[in-house]
Design an enzyme around this catalytic site. Structure first.
Site, short mmCIF file in Angstrom:
data_model
loop_
_atom_site.label_atom_id
_atom_site.label_comp_id
_atom_site.label_asym_id
_atom_site.label_seq_id
_atom_site.Cartn_x
_atom_site.Cartn_y
_atom_site.Cartn_z
N HIS A 175 -6.46 10.40 12.50
CA HIS A 175 -6.76 10.76 11.12
C HIS A 175 -7.51 12.09 11.04
CE1 HIS A 175 -5.80 6.66 9.70
NE2 HIS A 175 -5.82 7.19 8.49
N ILE A 176 -8.48 12.28 11.91
CA ILE A 176 -9.35 13.46 11.75
C ILE A 176 -9.10 14.54 12.80
CG2 ILE A 176 -11.13 12.02 10.70
CD1 ILE A 176 -12.80 12.37 13.25
N PHE A 177 -8.31 14.23 13.83
CA PHE A 177 -8.11 15.24 14.87
C PHE A 177 -6.68 15.73 15.03
CE2 PHE A 177 -12.06 13.21 16.69
CZ PHE A 177 -12.88 14.29 16.40
N HIS A 181 1.62 4.60 -2.86
CA HIS A 181 1.74 6.06 -2.68
C HIS A 181 3.08 6.56 -3.21
CE1 HIS A 181 -1.89 6.73 -0.48
NE2 HIS A 181 -1.55 6.02 0.56
N HIS A 187 0.82 -1.20 0.00
CA HIS A 187 0.00 0.00 0.00
C HIS A 187 0.86 1.26 0.00
CE1 HIS A 187 -3.74 2.24 1.34
NE2 HIS A 187 -2.79 3.10 1.63
N GLU A 188 1.79 1.34 0.93
CA GLU A 188 2.63 2.53 1.02
C GLU A 188 3.50 2.71 -0.22
OE1 GLU A 188 1.83 4.60 3.14
OE2 GLU A 188 0.61 3.21 4.29
#
Length: 768
Positions: A681-683, A553, A549-550
């Site tokens: 991820h979101i904070f 990227h 996966h990485e």
């Protein structure tokens, strides 16, 4: 995912972000999309050898200051020019003086640019690219070291200069002269003559400036900038709380009966951890064993430990990370959400979700539509999965069969998978040694994309002895790119998760002297099981998928053919499309030719049997509906928190989590569940705020893209090579120079379909 993903630090000033630490089913795959270009874009000043030689008595104050700055730049490894960062030399003492000096120089360059603006491409964009490059690359060195080599001294240094860095980014992002210049280019007669990539840059700069508050004045602008400063500090605090809370838990086990069921690899790692904490003589056979909440330690306990009480203890600790005492992230979350909403309203939006979507392919409506479609396709399957677990555990006379709890699900899922497919993930580790896996991955890259990857250790300074450095070349031997690989977990200093990050990006403007283009350089960072004793790192299949996966990227960053640095590689790619190459690469882990090329026993050389391969492939869709629902839960909770939720209203953030769980989780979360307190991820940044849906959005694209290879025939080498080169030329090559939907259609010949994703997940029949 990146990237654990970072927000793009846009040219006009969006703040650089941090990474995440999420379990495999919500794996922290994240990466940074910074502005790119590098330390090679500038060279150190001619410096005097020591401060004592500055002629204080015969120089003006200004001259003395410039001489001192020249000395500092020569002595400070953070500011030294060159093709690669001096990771082995930079430490916390270099951060504050280095960043302050850099910011002073960049402010002078920005003032000069604003005062001498011309409305042509080279006079506007090239200097701007140089300014943003110097900051993002230099700050990127600091942020990277903080992620992989954390220390209290480095934290303090970052905390001291971070507000100054944010202030400069805001100054840059809110520059009215620059905004007007880009606007005049867009509205002028020459706009039609720009390339597609250049048009994308102009449009993105204008939109990004708007999101950075360029239109705000007076008190509104002042308040906007205060919010940005506070959000940056809160994101850092959130991330540090998670790291510190995770490190805080250590479970020492001395009774062998308490670790029954755990495989030798897990016991070896636990004994090695105990040794590192002062328990001399600890060994896998006799202990003592120390377990932590770091995933290579935590997950084997949840999968294999027969000791239900141990599983329960560690699960409860895991879901309450950073939720108590001085490390409680609850007030941090509330403040972040409150400030993001206030920021959105200052910009003229109803909520922060709308702000997030302004730079993405999707809208709030289309994102929710996709999530709901996938939810409806998966809910019945998730109910069936749970009933199967209950029936299976009952058939094994498990006392908890009629009352399965959260700490039982992973354990009994693993037992059912072993029973149904006769595949034990731990027993497969010897077939997935890291050196063999990397060889197989590199051979796949050569087969699909026509590139060769060679070790280049010694060419670049590294931050840890386990870090490797590689060079990417074309088949004629011409260098294309470079990358670092940091594979192993280091809980005491390294953030959890896995990510790809940019060191420098491809750029024609920032090409070194004598070269036509600057070549891209990347980091690949994982947190997989480290070697134990004299053995190589033996990976789980999930860890193999993470590396693939990485690398996906990294390939998009490294194989770009785009020379406009601001849209090269992953720069300028809409966030919800950026996971396409990474999730695409995961599919090759199940391709027979690819898997069998590296699945070889590290001691005997025995290849993985055909029978085991077929079972592994069949197990791919095992509990796919449950895993889908888990990801959908994260994505839908994220959109709710950044859409309709208001701090201080009738619901708390945990009420929202429980409400969403009513339609996404068969087993409701525990009352004390505080997973949001570690949802980096979101904070920890705004990168995945109202953007976690991007994993599923991009997975639709990636599954459909892999479908092109299936249609070509996975055994048809010529057809696969031809399709691979087309994928390289479009998805990997075009970067942000074209809209992602156009890029996808250039490769696939049509718009994307969800059919391939549902088929790969074993959910197509349910959907129809």
């Amino acid at each position: 995912m990146a990237s654990a993903l970072q927000t793009s630090c846009r040219v006009l000033g969006r703040a650089h972000a941090r990474r995440a630490n999420i379990p495999r089913s919500c794996r922290a795959i994240f990466f940074a999309t910074r502005l790119g270009p590098s330390v090679s874009a500038y060279t150190p000043c001619q410096a005097l050898p020591t401060r004592s030689r500055v002629p204080h008595l015969c120089c003006s104050a200004g001259t003395r200051r410039m001489a001192a700055l020249a000395i500092d730049k020569e002595l400070n490894p953070l500011l030294k020019g060159g093709s690669l960062p001096l990771y082995d030399k930079v430490d916390a003492t270099h951060v504050v003086p280095g960043i302050r000096q850099l910011l002073e120089e960049l402010e002078a360059e920005l003032v000069k640019l604003e005062q001498n603006l011309k409305r042509d491409w080279e006079s506007l964009v090239h200097p701007l690219e140089r300014i943003t490059d110097r900051l993002t690359v230099t700050w990127g060195i600091v942020e990277h070291l903080k992620a992989v080599k954390d220390s209290s001294e480095l934290r303090a240094a970052v905390e001291e200069v971070q507000p100054e860095k944010v202030a400069f980014l805001l100054r840059l992002g809110q520059s009215k002269p620059l905004y007007k210049a880009f606007k005049e280019i867009q509205d002028g007669p020459g706009f039609k003559n720009l390339t597609d990539a250049q048009k994308r840059i102009v449009e993105a700069r204008l939109k990004d400036a708007t999101l950075n508050g360029v239109a705000l004045e007076g008190e509104e602008k002042k308040r906007f900038n205060e919010i940005e400063q506070e959000l940056e500090l809160l994101g850092t605090k959130f991330s540090e709380h998670v790291l510190d809370s995770t490190k805080k838990y250590q479970k020492l086990v001395v009774d062998k009966a308490d670790i029954e069921g755990l495989p030798p690899t897990a016991l070896g790692l636990a004994a090695q951890t105990a040794c590192s904490k002062g328990h001399e003589g600890a060994n896998a056979e006799n202990g003592p064993w120390m377990f932590t909440l770091d995933l290579p330690s935590y997950m084997p306990v949840m999968k294999f430990a027969k000791n239900r009480a141990l599983r329960e203890e560690m699960y409860r600790e895991f879901i309450t990370v950073a939720s108590e005492g001085d490390l409680d992230n609850t007030p941090v979350i509330n403040k972040i959400l409150e400030l993001r909403l206030e920021k959105a309203k200052l910009l003229g939006y109803k909520n922060f979700a709308e702000v997030s979507m302004a730079m993405k392919m999707a809208t709030t409506e289309t994102a929710n539509e996709l999530l709901e479609k996938l939810r409806l396709s998966s809910w019945d399957g998730a109910l069936k999965d749970f009933e199967e677990l209950k029936s299976f555990s009952k058939s094994k006379n498990a006392p908890e069969a009629d009352d399965l709890s959260h700490w039982d699900l992973t354990y009994w899922s693993e037992r059912l998978r072993e029973d149904r497919y006769d595949v034990n993930e731990e027993e497969l580790r010897p077939y997935f040694s890291l050196p063999k896996v990397m060889d197989g991955l590199f051979n796949l890259a050569k087969y699909l994309f026509g590139v060769q990857i060679e070790p280049a250790d010694g060419m670049a300074p590294v931050w840890n002895k386990d870090v490797s450095f590689f060079q990417v070349k074309d088949l004629a031997g011409e260098p294309l790119a470079f990358f670092y690989f940091d594979p192993y977990s280091r809980p005491s200093e390294k953030r959890g998760g896995a990510w790809m990050d940019i060191v420098v990006g491809r750029s024609r403007v920032l090409a070194p002297r004598g070269s036509s283009v600057r070549l891209p350089v990347a980091h690949m960072v994982c947190n997989q099981t480290p070697p134990v004793g004299n053995e190589p790192s033996l990976m789980t299949f999930r860890e193999v998928e993470t590396v693939f996966h990485e690398f996906g990227h990294a390939l998009q960053h490294m194989l770009t053919k785009q020379d406009e640095g601001l849209v090269a590689g992953i720069h300028g790619v809409e966030w919800d499309a950026v996971e396409l190459p990474s999730q695409f690469m995961e599919n090759w882990c199940y391709d027979r030719k690819t898997l069998m090329s590296f699945a070889v026993h590290y001691k005997t050389g025995e290849p993985l049997s055909e029978d085991v391969y077929e079972k592994l492939k069949a197990a791919r869709t095992f509990r796919a509906a449950s895993l889908m629902m888990r990801q959908l839960h994260f994505a839908m909770t994220d959109l709710e928190l950044h859409g309709r939720f208001k701090v201080g209203g009738s619901e708390t953030v945990y009420d929202v989590n429980r409400r969403v769980a009513e339609k996404t989780q068969v087993l409701p979360p525990l009352p004390e569940d505080r997973f949001l307190c570690s949802f980096l991820h979101i904070f920890s940044s705004a990168s995945y705020a109202a953007g976690y849906y991007s994993y599923k959005w991009a997975e639709v694209l990636s599954a459909d893209a892999f479908g092109a290879f299936e249609e070509a025939g996975l055994d048809n080498e010529n057809a696969i090579k031809e399709t691979g080169r087309r994928f390289r030329d479009t998805v990997l090559g075009l970067g942000g120079g074209k809209p992602p939907l156009e890029v996808f259609k250039s490769f696939r010949g049509r718009e994307p379909s969800t059919e391939a994703l549902l088929r790969h997940s074993g959910l197509l029949a349910v959907a129809s």
